[in-house]
Design an enzyme around this catalytic site. Sequence first.
Site, PDB file in Angstrom:
ATOM      1  N   ASN A  66     -51.669  88.259 -10.171  1.00  0.00           N
ATOM      2  CA  ASN A  66     -52.733  86.834  -9.788  1.00  0.00           C
ATOM      3  C   ASN A  66     -53.780  86.754 -12.015  1.00  0.00           C
ATOM      4  O   ASN A  66     -54.474  87.308 -12.098  1.00  0.00           O
ATOM      5  CB  ASN A  66     -53.376  86.707  -9.576  1.00  0.00           C
ATOM      6  CG  ASN A  66     -53.863  85.487  -9.272  1.00  0.00           C
ATOM      7  OD1 ASN A  66     -53.822  83.992 -10.228  1.00  0.00           O
ATOM      8  ND2 ASN A  66     -54.446  85.538  -8.318  1.00  0.00           N
ATOM      9  N   LYS A 122     -54.774  84.595 -12.649  1.00  0.00           N
ATOM     10  CA  LYS A 122     -55.720  82.877 -12.522  1.00  0.00           C
ATOM     11  C   LYS A 122     -56.309  82.778 -14.219  1.00  0.00           C
ATOM     12  O   LYS A 122     -54.669  81.953 -15.184  1.00  0.00           O
ATOM     13  CB  LYS A 122     -57.461  84.040 -12.598  1.00  0.00           C
ATOM     14  CG  LYS A 122     -57.109  84.805 -11.491  1.00  0.00           C
ATOM     15  CD  LYS A 122     -58.734  85.047 -10.968  1.00  0.00           C
ATOM     16  CE  LYS A 122     -58.587  86.315  -9.559  1.00  0.00           C
ATOM     17  NZ  LYS A 122     -59.666  86.493  -8.835  1.00  0.00           N
ATOM     18  N   HIS A 135     -55.868  80.605  -2.338  1.00  0.00           N
ATOM     19  CA  HIS A 135     -56.130  81.704  -3.186  1.00  0.00           C
ATOM     20  C   HIS A 135     -58.113  80.965  -2.328  1.00  0.00           C
ATOM     21  O   HIS A 135     -58.334  80.346  -2.705  1.00  0.00           O
ATOM     22  CB  HIS A 135     -56.373  81.582  -4.364  1.00  0.00           C
ATOM     23  CG  HIS A 135     -56.679  82.892  -4.823  1.00  0.00           C
ATOM     24  ND1 HIS A 135     -58.140  82.890  -5.435  1.00  0.00           N
ATOM     25  CD2 HIS A 135     -56.205  84.433  -5.205  1.00  0.00           C
ATOM     26  CE1 HIS A 135     -58.581  84.161  -5.967  1.00  0.00           C
ATOM     27  NE2 HIS A 135     -57.770  84.666  -5.533  1.00  0.00           N
ATOM     28  N   GLU A 182     -60.425  81.101  -4.939  1.00  0.00           N
ATOM     29  CA  GLU A 182     -61.140  80.465  -5.452  1.00  0.00           C
ATOM     30  C   GLU A 182     -60.591  79.271  -5.231  1.00  0.00           C
ATOM     31  O   GLU A 182     -61.581  78.704  -5.646  1.00  0.00           O
ATOM     32  CB  GLU A 182     -60.873  81.424  -6.579  1.00  0.00           C
ATOM     33  CG  GLU A 182     -61.396  82.346  -7.019  1.00  0.00           C
ATOM     34  CD  GLU A 182     -60.708  83.393  -7.928  1.00  0.00           C
ATOM     35  OE1 GLU A 182     -59.470  82.895  -8.823  1.00  0.00           O
ATOM     36  OE2 GLU A 182     -61.033  84.343  -8.186  1.00  0.00           O
ATOM     37  N   GLU A 196     -56.991  88.530   1.685  1.00  0.00           N
ATOM     38  CA  GLU A 196     -58.373  88.964   0.539  1.00  0.00           C
ATOM     39  C   GLU A 196     -59.433  88.648   0.698  1.00  0.00           C
ATOM     40  O   GLU A 196     -59.468  87.174   0.873  1.00  0.00           O
ATOM     41  CB  GLU A 196     -57.606  87.814  -0.797  1.00  0.00           C
ATOM     42  CG  GLU A 196     -56.451  88.268  -1.482  1.00  0.00           C
ATOM     43  CD  GLU A 196     -56.572  88.203  -3.109  1.00  0.00           C
ATOM     44  OE1 GLU A 196     -56.001  88.619  -3.457  1.00  0.00           O
ATOM     45  OE2 GLU A 196     -56.256  86.696  -3.144  1.00  0.00           O
ATOM     46  N   GLY A 255     -62.654  90.817  -7.639  1.00  0.00           N
ATOM     47  CA  GLY A 255     -63.208  90.839  -9.225  1.00  0.00           C
ATOM     48  C   GLY A 255     -64.849  91.539  -8.876  1.00  0.00           C
ATOM     49  O   GLY A 255     -65.465  91.116  -9.983  1.00  0.00           O
ATOM     50  N   SER A 315     -60.306  93.684  -5.994  1.00  0.00           N
ATOM     51  CA  SER A 315     -59.983  94.868  -7.013  1.00  0.00           C
ATOM     52  C   SER A 315     -58.886  96.107  -6.676  1.00  0.00           C
ATOM     53  O   SER A 315     -59.852  97.317  -6.368  1.00  0.00           O
ATOM     54  CB  SER A 315     -61.469  95.605  -6.133  1.00  0.00           C
ATOM     55  OG  SER A 315     -62.875  94.617  -7.117  1.00  0.00           O
TER      56      SER A 315
HETATM   57  P1  PGA Z   1     -58.738  91.265  -8.336  1.00  0.00           P
HETATM   58  O1  PGA Z   1     -58.616  89.544  -7.892  1.00  0.00           O
HETATM   59  O2  PGA Z   1     -58.132  92.057  -8.459  1.00  0.00           O
HETATM   60  O3  PGA Z   1     -59.815  90.800 -10.048  1.00  0.00           O
HETATM   61  O4  PGA Z   1     -60.024  91.245  -6.913  1.00  0.00           O
HETATM   62  C1  PGA Z   1     -57.028  89.536  -7.092  1.00  0.00           C
HETATM   63  C2  PGA Z   1     -57.218  88.000  -6.524  1.00  0.00           C
HETATM   64  O5  PGA Z   1     -58.004  86.920  -6.830  1.00  0.00           O
HETATM   65  O6  PGA Z   1     -56.021  88.083  -6.259  1.00  0.00           O
END
Ligand code: PGA
Length: 250
Positions: A9, A11, A95, A97, A167, A173, A213
């Site tokens: 992903n 983003k 997601h 976010e 998640e 992140g 992560s």
């Molecule tokens: P990250 O993001 O691997 O940077 O923690 C995962 C995600 O939001 O899908």
Amino acid sequence: MRKPLMAGNWKMHKNAAETVRFFEAFAPMIARAEHADVVICPPFVNLSAAAYAARSTRIEIGAQDVFWLTEGAYTGEVSAPMLAAIGCRWVIIGHSERRQYFGETDDTVSKKAAAAVEAGLKPIVCVGERLEERESNATETVLSAQFTQGIAPLTPDQFAKITIAYEPVWAIGTGKTATPEIAEAAHHFLRARIRDRFGEEAAGACRILYGGSVKPENTKTLMAQPDIDGALVGGASLDPAAFASIVNFS
Ligand code: PGA
């Protein structure tokens, strides 16, 4: 029985030229990784460039969101048939976010997942608890509600096309990966919810990805858990060598 799925992903990262350069470097690194399905999800504007760059490779392309109607006066939105028409095969839905910053709800998640399946796309539907929810022992209540309102309304045929991504929001992140045991407990819980709603066969077939992560160093122990079937990777998917090492985890 369930083939691992490794999805990146991106983003809001990479322009068109950077997208093409990524595929040039990444495709040869995973050319022999037949043990896993590999998906990259760039921003909308670079989906065409990515689909072209990924032609005749094993990599499939996904979007990061979709609207639930097919066309109309909805400024700024993109429909599932539009995504399918440019070679997109997957779409991330719900997601954290999008839930946190853009008003995504379980109701819109469910509508988007159904619309994506109708257009032939494979949705990756995200669920996961926030830090304060985990700390107040509400993880299972939150996952249950997200499942019941966002995923359970799908028909069995629609459900058969979806992948779930667990998640935990506190792990996204932040560099704080869930331990394999914490992740496995959540995946196991979600698989039980699938069994209750859609039956044993659907529960055995549905892939549940872990996200938050994921890095080359922790992929193998996460993937060793019985209910973890792949990863949804943010930061580490931006670098060809890091994401290739995640894909080639074994
Ligand atoms: P990250 O993001 O691997 O940077 O923690 C995962 C995600 O939001 O899908």
